[in-house]
Design an enzyme around this catalytic site. Structure first.
Site, PDB file in Angstrom:
ATOM      1  N   ARG A  32      39.469  35.920  42.953  1.00 22.10           N
ATOM      2  CA  ARG A  32      40.637  36.523  43.603  1.00 22.10           C
ATOM      3  C   ARG A  32      41.684  35.446  43.852  1.00 22.10           C
ATOM      4  NH1 ARG A  32      39.313  40.658  41.979  1.00 22.10           N
ATOM      5  NH2 ARG A  32      38.612  42.498  43.087  1.00 22.10           N
ATOM      6  N   HIS A  81      44.634  38.853  34.800  1.00 24.10           N
ATOM      7  CA  HIS A  81      43.478  39.553  35.403  1.00 24.10           C
ATOM      8  C   HIS A  81      42.710  40.352  34.338  1.00 24.10           C
ATOM      9  CE1 HIS A  81      41.868  41.302  39.416  1.00 24.10           C
ATOM     10  NE2 HIS A  81      40.951  41.400  38.485  1.00 24.10           N
TER      11      HIS A  81
END
Ligand code: OXD
Length: 312
Positions: A228, A276
């Site tokens: 993250r 991502h």
């Protein structure tokens, strides 16, 4: 059986058609605002809390990505969204571990062999040869020993790298040196050449990739963040690149996604970036897993949900 698909930012039609094929016995529908009809199971990803709201019939909520942080944050912000005893089910791997292993191996070899430098030389028409870091002294620290971290650590150890694994609780992984608990973080990082982050996003791990951690590593080190964006203190990372403490980083996740156009990472010569994609949720594999869990539940077996207090 009513199956509700409440997923945002994905090809929902692909999910619905895979579900229809795998579970012809189910009534499958896509959630739209205002839909509060019955649902036995919800497949959830990044939708509004309203998709879960006050559904008395719900027997389980499936989190359709690797990280459960967004769903848990949503539930804590909107109390009573689902009853406490409704299990939240995480996907077990469903093809994500293999993708993470590929990404981690790619970055490790790219950095250890200096391939990124050869790319640069090639573009500037330079014939220049140098010796790579030998694998046996290129110490890799994998942070997070879950479904993704462990396979990455094992794969890199199998390639001949000395691998350390950091996690919250004790783990034993053949061929890998393990470190448990925050108090061991510094000794884990000390002497590492590369850190690969696969930690869950919890209050304990926010900002863990910071100046203190980078300074424990070998000078001229590398960082790969596959977990993250909130794990990274961006200013510390930029500073470590500038000072030479870090030679290069690979980032797949960011504090804000999409990364704002004016963020310094975009144009930084020592930052490799991807949007991502390190481990995409694979529709077919995930649907098969969800279907198997639902069938087992329908046969009277319990569905084991997340430990909500632990947060992952
Ligand atoms: C995630 C995912 O949780 O993309 O990051 O699955």
């Amino acid at each position: 059986m009513d199956l509700l698909v409440a997923m945002k930012g994905v090809d929902t039609m692909a999910w619905v058609s895979a579900l229809e094929e795998e579970m012809p016995e189910a009534d499958i529908r896509l959630w739209t605002p205002g839909d509060d009809a019955r649902a036995d199971y919800v497949l959830f990803w990044k939708e509004q809390a309203a998709a879960l709201n006050k559904r008395a019939d719900v027997k389980a909520v499936f989190n359709m990505g690797a990280g459960v942080d967004a769903l848990l944050a949503l539930l804590s912000e909107t109390e009573g969204t689902i009853a406490d005893d409704v299990p939240i089910i995480r996907l077990e791997d469903a093809g994500m571990a293999q993708q993470m292993v590929e990404y981690a191996i790619y970055c490790t070899l790219r950095f250890q062999r200096g391939f990124y430098l050869y790319e640069h030389f090639a573009r500037s028409g330079t014939w220049h040869q140098f010796d790579a870091h030998p694998a046996e002294s290129f110490v890799v620290g994998v942070m997070g020993a879950g479904q993704l971290g462990q396979p990455v650590a094992v794969a890199l150890a199998n390639l001949g790298f000395p691998v350390r694994l950091f996690s919250r609780s004790e783990k034993s992984v053949p061929g890998v040196t393990t470190f448990a608990g925050m108090e061991s973080l510094h000794s884990f990082a000390s002497g590492t050449k590369l850190l690969i982050n696969l930690l869950p996003n919890t209050p304990e791990t926010v900002g863990i990739l910071n100046a203190r951690l980078f300074s424990a590593m070998d000078a001229g080190g590398y960082v790969v963040n596959l977990a993250r964006g909130s794990h990274v203190v961006d200013a510390d990372l930029l500073h470590a690149l500038e000072s030479g403490q870090l030679a290069r980083v690979a980032l797949d996740v960011f504090r804000q996604e999409p990364l704002p156009a004016d963020h310094p990472f975009w144009a930084h010569a020592q930052v490799d970036m991807t949007p991502h994609i390190s481990a995409r949720t694979l529709v077919r594999k995930s649907v098969k897993q969800v279907a198997a869990k639902i069938r087992s539940h329908q046969d009277g077996n319990a569905l084991i949900g997340l430990d909500l207090k632990r947060g992952y």
